[in-house]
Write a protein that holds these residues in place. Structure first.
Motif, PDB file in Angstrom:
ATOM      1  N   TYR A  78      53.956  12.178 101.935  1.00  0.00           N
ATOM      2  CA  TYR A  78      54.182  11.336 103.111  1.00  0.00           C
ATOM      3  C   TYR A  78      53.292  11.788 104.263  1.00  0.00           C
ATOM      4  O   TYR A  78      52.794  12.924 104.301  1.00  0.00           O
ATOM      5  CB  TYR A  78      55.653  11.338 103.525  1.00  0.00           C
ATOM      6  CG  TYR A  78      56.252  12.684 103.866  1.00  0.00           C
ATOM      7  CD1 TYR A  78      56.404  13.091 105.191  1.00  0.00           C
ATOM      8  CD2 TYR A  78      56.707  13.543 102.863  1.00  0.00           C
ATOM      9  CE1 TYR A  78      56.973  14.322 105.504  1.00  0.00           C
ATOM     10  CE2 TYR A  78      57.280  14.766 103.158  1.00  0.00           C
ATOM     11  CZ  TYR A  78      57.416  15.158 104.485  1.00  0.00           C
ATOM     12  OH  TYR A  78      57.977  16.375 104.773  1.00  0.00           O
ATOM     13  N   THR A 116      55.657   8.635 109.601  1.00  0.00           N
ATOM     14  CA  THR A 116      57.124   8.634 109.474  1.00  0.00           C
ATOM     15  C   THR A 116      57.809   9.104 110.748  1.00  0.00           C
ATOM     16  O   THR A 116      59.038   9.245 110.770  1.00  0.00           O
ATOM     17  CB  THR A 116      57.581   9.547 108.311  1.00  0.00           C
ATOM     18  OG1 THR A 116      57.245  10.920 108.614  1.00  0.00           O
ATOM     19  CG2 THR A 116      56.944   9.132 106.997  1.00  0.00           C
ATOM     20  N   VAL A 174      60.398  12.840 103.927  1.00  0.00           N
ATOM     21  CA  VAL A 174      60.739  11.886 102.875  1.00  0.00           C
ATOM     22  C   VAL A 174      60.752  12.656 101.569  1.00  0.00           C
ATOM     23  O   VAL A 174      59.713  13.161 101.126  1.00  0.00           O
ATOM     24  CB  VAL A 174      59.724  10.728 102.810  1.00  0.00           C
ATOM     25  CG1 VAL A 174      60.112   9.745 101.705  1.00  0.00           C
ATOM     26  CG2 VAL A 174      59.627  10.015 104.154  1.00  0.00           C
ATOM     27  N   GLN A 223      65.019   7.200  99.291  1.00  0.00           N
ATOM     28  CA  GLN A 223      64.415   6.911 100.591  1.00  0.00           C
ATOM     29  C   GLN A 223      63.266   5.924 100.450  1.00  0.00           C
ATOM     30  O   GLN A 223      63.142   4.983 101.240  1.00  0.00           O
ATOM     31  CB  GLN A 223      63.909   8.195 101.234  1.00  0.00           C
ATOM     32  CG  GLN A 223      64.969   9.048 101.897  1.00  0.00           C
ATOM     33  CD  GLN A 223      64.382  10.321 102.478  1.00  0.00           C
ATOM     34  OE1 GLN A 223      64.204  11.301 101.758  1.00  0.00           O
ATOM     35  NE2 GLN A 223      64.057  10.284 103.744  1.00  0.00           N
ATOM     36  N   LEU A 224      62.422   6.151  99.456  1.00  0.00           N
ATOM     37  CA  LEU A 224      61.291   5.249  99.264  1.00  0.00           C
ATOM     38  C   LEU A 224      61.756   3.814  99.049  1.00  0.00           C
ATOM     39  O   LEU A 224      61.152   2.861  99.554  1.00  0.00           O
ATOM     40  CB  LEU A 224      60.444   5.699  98.068  1.00  0.00           C
ATOM     41  CG  LEU A 224      59.643   6.994  98.196  1.00  0.00           C
ATOM     42  CD1 LEU A 224      58.844   7.237  96.930  1.00  0.00           C
ATOM     43  CD2 LEU A 224      58.723   6.962  99.410  1.00  0.00           C
ATOM     44  N   ASP A 274      65.049   3.096 102.528  1.00  0.00           N
ATOM     45  CA  ASP A 274      64.975   3.401 103.955  1.00  0.00           C
ATOM     46  C   ASP A 274      64.289   2.255 104.699  1.00  0.00           C
ATOM     47  O   ASP A 274      63.097   1.997 104.485  1.00  0.00           O
ATOM     48  CB  ASP A 274      64.205   4.703 104.168  1.00  0.00           C
ATOM     49  CG  ASP A 274      64.232   5.182 105.613  1.00  0.00           C
ATOM     50  OD1 ASP A 274      64.521   4.365 106.511  1.00  0.00           O
ATOM     51  OD2 ASP A 274      63.943   6.362 105.857  1.00  0.00           O
ATOM     52  N   LEU A 310      60.857   2.624 106.354  1.00  0.00           N
ATOM     53  CA  LEU A 310      59.654   2.713 105.527  1.00  0.00           C
ATOM     54  C   LEU A 310      59.249   1.368 104.934  1.00  0.00           C
ATOM     55  O   LEU A 310      58.247   1.278 104.223  1.00  0.00           O
ATOM     56  CB  LEU A 310      59.883   3.709 104.379  1.00  0.00           C
ATOM     57  CG  LEU A 310      60.230   5.150 104.766  1.00  0.00           C
ATOM     58  CD1 LEU A 310      60.516   5.977 103.506  1.00  0.00           C
ATOM     59  CD2 LEU A 310      59.111   5.788 105.577  1.00  0.00           C
ATOM     60  N   ALA A 327      54.722   6.737 102.967  1.00  0.00           N
ATOM     61  CA  ALA A 327      55.181   7.638 101.911  1.00  0.00           C
ATOM     62  C   ALA A 327      54.936   6.981 100.569  1.00  0.00           C
ATOM     63  O   ALA A 327      54.916   5.751 100.453  1.00  0.00           O
ATOM     64  CB  ALA A 327      56.660   7.962 102.084  1.00  0.00           C
TER      65      ALA A 327
END
Length: 415
Positions: A199, A204, A209, A214-215, A218, A221, A289
């Protein structure tokens, strides 16, 4: 279709701008970079072979056997490898480790960087191997899933442990035994290729991350996430995040992972699927990321302090590129001597310092520290015990599974 990197070709200008070990701080070229180079562009760089590919379908198993070994009277080795995957002198004119091997042993190494893609290279040599003929190569380096395929076809020679004392002793435990080649009877790793998360801290807002969740979920992102076009890495990391083991995944597990990634596509959380070309977008912050290859991250960090990486708590994926001796090779014993040579820690350290992938040689840390202390301390090059314990590999697939899984992933990525 089995995995075949799908990328837009590099222009000659892009290739020129990414030449390895530039002194002006530009991004160094890795061998993964060239996976997306077109045949014409790669040839323009030089070093790629001009053998014609053969488009015939794979033959059935043919235990063609070994030819007479000419190692004792023909002091040479024909070695095919990936582009930009061997140490080079600062002036670009010499290959120090190979030249040192020749000086020590008297064996001349004809080193050719004519492997640009697993499937493409398989097409070059499959007709000869199926017919029980010499490919003109004594040593080749291919990725684990392709190695599994060729071994299962009976096209790869067994290696003699007595000729590989350093390799047998110094192979790190992480790579010592694999399901597709039990006991490393036919192969030894050249380099390990971890898939992790990278990332850009600036993109961010300084937030870390460190998970596939999260990828994919989130909202901060959204539209700035990248996944790799390598099926085993992207799906494998997603399986781990779901609590599944890639080593044991079922077809239902695979489908569930595909569905989860598909949601990321449908919601436009994922910007795109990439090969090595994610490096430019990550460097600029267009990707905040992404799933990334560790060797690229090491090189990016040398030029951009905002680039960071994370090893997910759920684990990460590792594949290997591996030495193998094809059937009918004329100089098998010479090839085994070269494999063993690369498992000497001093030699392995020189290679690791140059190409920045995971070194499979135990005992190399002290030697690497003499050359590059930062590299010796980098867990992406020399994983510590904790990191190595979190490594996973995708299980070997049958031909039917490989075709089905690849098609589903291709449908997902739009390749």
């Amino acid at each position: 279709m089995e995995h075949h990197e799908q990328h837009e070709p590099l222009s000659l200008a892009e290739i020129s701008a990414m030449r390895h070990s530039m002194t002006d701080g530009r991004l160094a070229m890795t061998r993964r970079s060239l996976l997306r180079a077109s045949g014409a562009a790669a040839a323009a760089m030089g070093g790629l072979g001009a053998l014609a590919g053969c488009g015939i379908p794979p033959a059935g198993r043919t235990d063609a056997g070994n030819s007479e070994d000419h190692s004792s009277k023909e002091k040479r080795i024909n070695f095919s490898n990936w582009t930009e995957y061997m140490d080079v002198s600062d002036d670009g004119k010499h290959r120090p480790t190979l030249e040192a091997f020749t000086k020590r042993t008297g064996l001349a190494v004809k080193y050719t960087e004519d492997i640009n893609d697993n499937d493409e290279f398989f097409g070059k040599i499959q007709a000869q191997l199926a017919a029980g003929q010499d490919t003109g190569r004594d040593l080749i380096v291919l990725t684990d899933w392709m190695c599994a395929r060729m071994i299962s076809l009976g096209w790869i020679q067994s290696l003699d442990p007595a000729k590989l004392p350093h390799a047998y002793t110094n192979l790190v435990p992480e790579f010592r035994d694999v399901a597709w080649d039990p006991g490393r009877a036919h192969s030894y790793p050249w380099q390990g290729i971890p898939a992790i998360i990278a990332y850009n801290k600036k993109a961010t807002g300084g937030r870390k991350v460190d998970s596939i969740s999260q990828l994919l979920e989130d909202p901060e992102l959204k539209g700035r996430v990248g996944f790799l076009s390598e099926m085993r890495d992207s799906v494998g990391l997603t399986l781990l995040d779901m609590g599944k083991q890639p080593e044991k995944c079922t077809a239902d597990d695979f489908d569930a992972a595909i569905a989860r990634i598909q949601k990321g596509v449908d919601t436009k959380q994922i910007r795109r699927f990439t090969g090595n070309d994610y490096t430019t977008d990550l460097d600029k912050g267009d990707l905040a990321a992404c799933v990334a290859w560790a060797g690229d991250v090491v090189q990016l960090q040398s030029d951009n302090p905002d680039i960071a990486f994370a090893v997910p708590k759920a684990g990460y994926m590792t594949s290997t590129d591996n030495f193998m001796v094809p059937n009918k090779a004329r100089h098998k014993q010479n090839a085994e001597r070269l494999i063993d040579y690369f498992y000497e820690p001093k030699v392995a350290a020189r290679v690791a310092a140059y190409i920045n992938y995971v070194c499979p040689v135990d005992g190399v840390r002290e030697e690497l520290a003499k050359i590059d202390k930062a590299a010796a301390d980098n867990p992406l090059i020399l994983p510590d015990e904790e990191m190595a314990a979190r490594s996973h590999s995708f299980r070997a697939l049958s031909a039917k599974e490989s075709k089905e899984f690849a098609q589903k992933f291709s449908d997902l990525t739009g390749a």
